[in-house]
Scaffold this motif. Structure first.
Motif, PDB file in Angstrom:
ATOM      1  N   ALA A  87       0.436  -1.297   0.161  1.00  0.00           N
ATOM      2  CA  ALA A  87       0.605  -0.106  -0.253  1.00  0.00           C
ATOM      3  C   ALA A  87       1.263   1.231  -0.035  1.00  0.00           C
ATOM      4  CB  ALA A  87      -0.848  -0.034   1.109  1.00  0.00           C
ATOM      5  N   ASP A  88       0.661   2.515  -0.567  1.00  0.00           N
ATOM      6  CA  ASP A  88       0.316   3.574  -0.533  1.00  0.00           C
ATOM      7  C   ASP A  88      -0.832   4.334  -0.440  1.00  0.00           C
ATOM      8  OD1 ASP A  88       1.143   5.916  -0.780  1.00  0.00           O
ATOM      9  OD2 ASP A  88       1.866   6.259  -3.271  1.00  0.00           O
ATOM     10  N   GLY A  89      -1.566   4.213  -1.689  1.00  0.00           N
ATOM     11  CA  GLY A  89      -2.517   3.726  -1.492  1.00  0.00           C
ATOM     12  C   GLY A  89      -2.166   2.107  -2.081  1.00  0.00           C
ATOM     13  N   GLU A  99       6.934  18.346   6.396  1.00  0.00           N
ATOM     14  CA  GLU A  99       6.840  19.638   7.094  1.00  0.00           C
ATOM     15  C   GLU A  99       5.090  19.290   7.057  1.00  0.00           C
ATOM     16  OE1 GLU A  99       7.556  22.226   3.965  1.00  0.00           O
ATOM     17  OE2 GLU A  99       9.591  22.171   3.327  1.00  0.00           O
ATOM     18  N   ASN A 100       4.229  18.867   6.479  1.00  0.00           N
ATOM     19  CA  ASN A 100       3.025  19.100   6.851  1.00  0.00           C
ATOM     20  C   ASN A 100       2.295  18.074   5.917  1.00  0.00           C
ATOM     21  OD1 ASN A 100       0.237  19.759   7.669  1.00  0.00           O
ATOM     22  ND2 ASN A 100      -0.101  21.392   6.239  1.00  0.00           N
ATOM     23  N   ALA A 101       1.916  17.162   5.972  1.00  0.00           N
ATOM     24  CA  ALA A 101       1.473  15.710   5.700  1.00  0.00           C
ATOM     25  C   ALA A 101      -0.032  15.541   5.670  1.00  0.00           C
ATOM     26  CB  ALA A 101       2.014  14.334   6.238  1.00  0.00           C
ATOM     27  N   PHE A 104      -3.831   7.541  12.345  1.00  0.00           N
ATOM     28  CA  PHE A 104      -3.961   6.930  11.433  1.00  0.00           C
ATOM     29  C   PHE A 104      -3.895   7.378   9.949  1.00  0.00           C
ATOM     30  CE2 PHE A 104      -3.932   2.939  13.824  1.00  0.00           C
ATOM     31  CZ  PHE A 104      -2.707   2.222  13.368  1.00  0.00           C
ATOM     32  N   LEU A 105      -4.547   8.112   9.813  1.00  0.00           N
ATOM     33  CA  LEU A 105      -5.024   9.047   8.312  1.00  0.00           C
ATOM     34  C   LEU A 105      -3.877   9.031   8.200  1.00  0.00           C
ATOM     35  CD1 LEU A 105      -6.520  10.592   6.591  1.00  0.00           C
ATOM     36  CD2 LEU A 105      -7.920  11.634   8.279  1.00  0.00           C
ATOM     37  N   LYS A 106      -3.155  10.618   9.243  1.00  0.00           N
ATOM     38  CA  LYS A 106      -1.606  11.268   8.939  1.00  0.00           C
ATOM     39  C   LYS A 106      -1.139   9.577   8.781  1.00  0.00           C
ATOM     40  CE  LYS A 106       2.101  13.719  11.971  1.00  0.00           C
ATOM     41  NZ  LYS A 106       1.811  14.229  13.238  1.00  0.00           N
ATOM     42  N   VAL A 107      -0.583   8.539   8.923  1.00  0.00           N
ATOM     43  CA  VAL A 107       0.030   8.060   8.457  1.00  0.00           C
ATOM     44  C   VAL A 107      -0.072   7.670   7.074  1.00  0.00           C
ATOM     45  CG1 VAL A 107       0.648   5.324   8.432  1.00  0.00           C
ATOM     46  CG2 VAL A 107       0.289   6.643  10.425  1.00  0.00           C
ATOM     47  N   HIS A 108      -1.130   7.803   6.834  1.00  0.00           N
ATOM     48  CA  HIS A 108      -1.892   6.903   4.800  1.00  0.00           C
ATOM     49  C   HIS A 108      -0.743   8.943   4.130  1.00  0.00           C
ATOM     50  CE1 HIS A 108      -4.913   6.194   1.753  1.00  0.00           C
ATOM     51  NE2 HIS A 108      -3.778   5.995   1.608  1.00  0.00           N
ATOM     52  N   ARG A 109      -1.357   9.719   5.100  1.00  0.00           N
ATOM     53  CA  ARG A 109      -1.064  10.806   3.872  1.00  0.00           C
ATOM     54  C   ARG A 109       0.582  11.169   4.332  1.00  0.00           C
ATOM     55  NH1 ARG A 109      -5.425  15.007   7.215  1.00  0.00           N
ATOM     56  NH2 ARG A 109      -7.502  14.936   5.338  1.00  0.00           N
ATOM     57  N   THR A 110       0.905  10.656   5.198  1.00  0.00           N
ATOM     58  CA  THR A 110       2.191  11.139   4.787  1.00  0.00           C
ATOM     59  C   THR A 110       3.181  10.120   4.653  1.00  0.00           C
ATOM     60  OG1 THR A 110       2.675  11.184   7.334  1.00  0.00           O
ATOM     61  CG2 THR A 110       4.712  10.392   6.528  1.00  0.00           C
ATOM     62  N   ALA A 111       2.791   8.589   4.010  1.00  0.00           N
ATOM     63  CA  ALA A 111       2.704   7.647   3.511  1.00  0.00           C
ATOM     64  C   ALA A 111       2.693   8.065   1.573  1.00  0.00           C
ATOM     65  CB  ALA A 111       1.762   5.829   2.800  1.00  0.00           C
ATOM     66  N   ARG A 112       2.435   9.373   1.194  1.00  0.00           N
ATOM     67  CA  ARG A 112       2.373   9.492   0.020  1.00  0.00           C
ATOM     68  C   ARG A 112       3.265  10.432  -0.136  1.00  0.00           C
ATOM     69  NH1 ARG A 112      -4.956  11.494   0.280  1.00  0.00           N
ATOM     70  NH2 ARG A 112      -5.290   9.577   0.521  1.00  0.00           N
ATOM     71  N   VAL A 113       3.251  11.239   0.720  1.00  0.00           N
ATOM     72  CA  VAL A 113       4.923  12.331   0.433  1.00  0.00           C
ATOM     73  C   VAL A 113       6.239  11.336   0.355  1.00  0.00           C
ATOM     74  CG1 VAL A 113       5.617  13.856   1.989  1.00  0.00           C
ATOM     75  CG2 VAL A 113       3.332  14.131   1.792  1.00  0.00           C
ATOM     76  N   VAL A 114       6.124  10.096   1.093  1.00  0.00           N
ATOM     77  CA  VAL A 114       7.231   9.844   1.262  1.00  0.00           C
ATOM     78  C   VAL A 114       8.074   8.624   0.171  1.00  0.00           C
ATOM     79  CG1 VAL A 114       8.276   7.241   2.069  1.00  0.00           C
ATOM     80  CG2 VAL A 114       7.197   8.752   4.237  1.00  0.00           C
ATOM     81  N   THR A 115       5.677   8.645  -0.709  1.00  0.00           N
ATOM     82  CA  THR A 115       6.122   7.570  -2.398  1.00  0.00           C
ATOM     83  C   THR A 115       7.394   8.635  -2.871  1.00  0.00           C
ATOM     84  OG1 THR A 115       4.727   6.027  -2.104  1.00  0.00           O
ATOM     85  CG2 THR A 115       5.376   6.408  -3.753  1.00  0.00           C
ATOM     86  N   SER A 116       6.351   9.689  -3.223  1.00  0.00           N
ATOM     87  CA  SER A 116       7.107  11.091  -4.080  1.00  0.00           C
ATOM     88  C   SER A 116       8.969  11.002  -3.745  1.00  0.00           C
ATOM     89  CB  SER A 116       6.626  12.160  -4.258  1.00  0.00           C
ATOM     90  OG  SER A 116       7.068  13.268  -4.956  1.00  0.00           O
TER      91      SER A 116
END
Length: 208
Positions: free
Chosen positions: A42-44, A206-208, A182-194
């Motif tokens: 998952a990322d999504g 900075e602000n996931a 966990f919503l924050k983790v999901h949003r952060t994961a998107r940033v990390v993928t990039s």
């Protein structure tokens, strides 16, 4: 999520794996070895990705390593030959065109690789950062704590970075605060993928 482990019945002397397995007789009991290993990426949720158990810990897919292609929901099942040691990292190659449940009308425009430490079956950009630390000789627990701090998750956030954050953020048995974490983790994961795709390591949040 952790890889399945065998359990032993102290009364009968029988050991059974966490998944259906191959049974071999012994003089003291029966041993059942797991023959499949369910995983999720998952990322999504990522579909069309190549996932394998990295038996020689070289981050490359080699002949004979259990492998599968993820479904649209990010799941895959690795078929394990009898006697396979599951205590190795899992590696995922996400090719251009792989699907992402966060972008149902889109797909990956850049190839990216995810990893998870030995014994873990949920693979994400965040578990990738943890495994990167493990490969430097850090313990899994210490690596997880380091990434938890670097990604600016709060000390009171009741989260496990190896848990499926998409399922967790929608889990009504969890508290409102835990679901938000966990919503924050999901949003952060998107940033990390990039960041991983563009080789921007370490990741700055900075602000996931």
């Amino acid at each position: 999520c952790d890889a399945p482990k065998s359990t032993t019945d102290s009364t009968t002397g029988t050991t059974t794996g966490a998944t259906t397995g191959t049974t071999t007789g012994t003089t003291t009991g029966v041993t059942t070895e797991p023959t499949t290993l369910p995983v999720r990426v998952a990322d999504g949720y990522v579909g069309g990705a190549d996932v394998w158990l990295d038996l020689n810990d070289n981050s490359k897919k080699d002949d004979g390593e259990p492998a599968a292609i993820t479904k649209y929901d990010g799941t895959a099942t690795l078929d394990l030959p009898t006697g396979t040691d599951v205590n190795h990292p899992i590696v995922v190659n996400i090719p251009v065109g792989a699907t992402d449940s966060d972008q149902p009308r889109g797909s990956y425009s850049e190839a990216v690789t995810f990893k998870a430490p030995a014994g873990k079956t949920f693979i994400s950009p965040i578990t990738t950062l943890i495994q990167n630390e493990v490969e430097k000789g850090v313990s899994i627990a210490s690596a997880k704590d380091k990434i938890h701090t670097e990604l600016r998750f709060g000390t009171t956030d009741n989260i496990d970075l190896f848990e499926d954050f998409i399922a967790a953020k929608n889990d009504d048995t969890k508290s409102v605060a835990d679901k938000a974490a966990f919503l924050k983790v999901h949003r952060t994961a998107r940033v990390v993928t990039s960041a991983i795709a563009n080789a921007i390591i370490p990741v700055t949040i900075e602000n996931a």
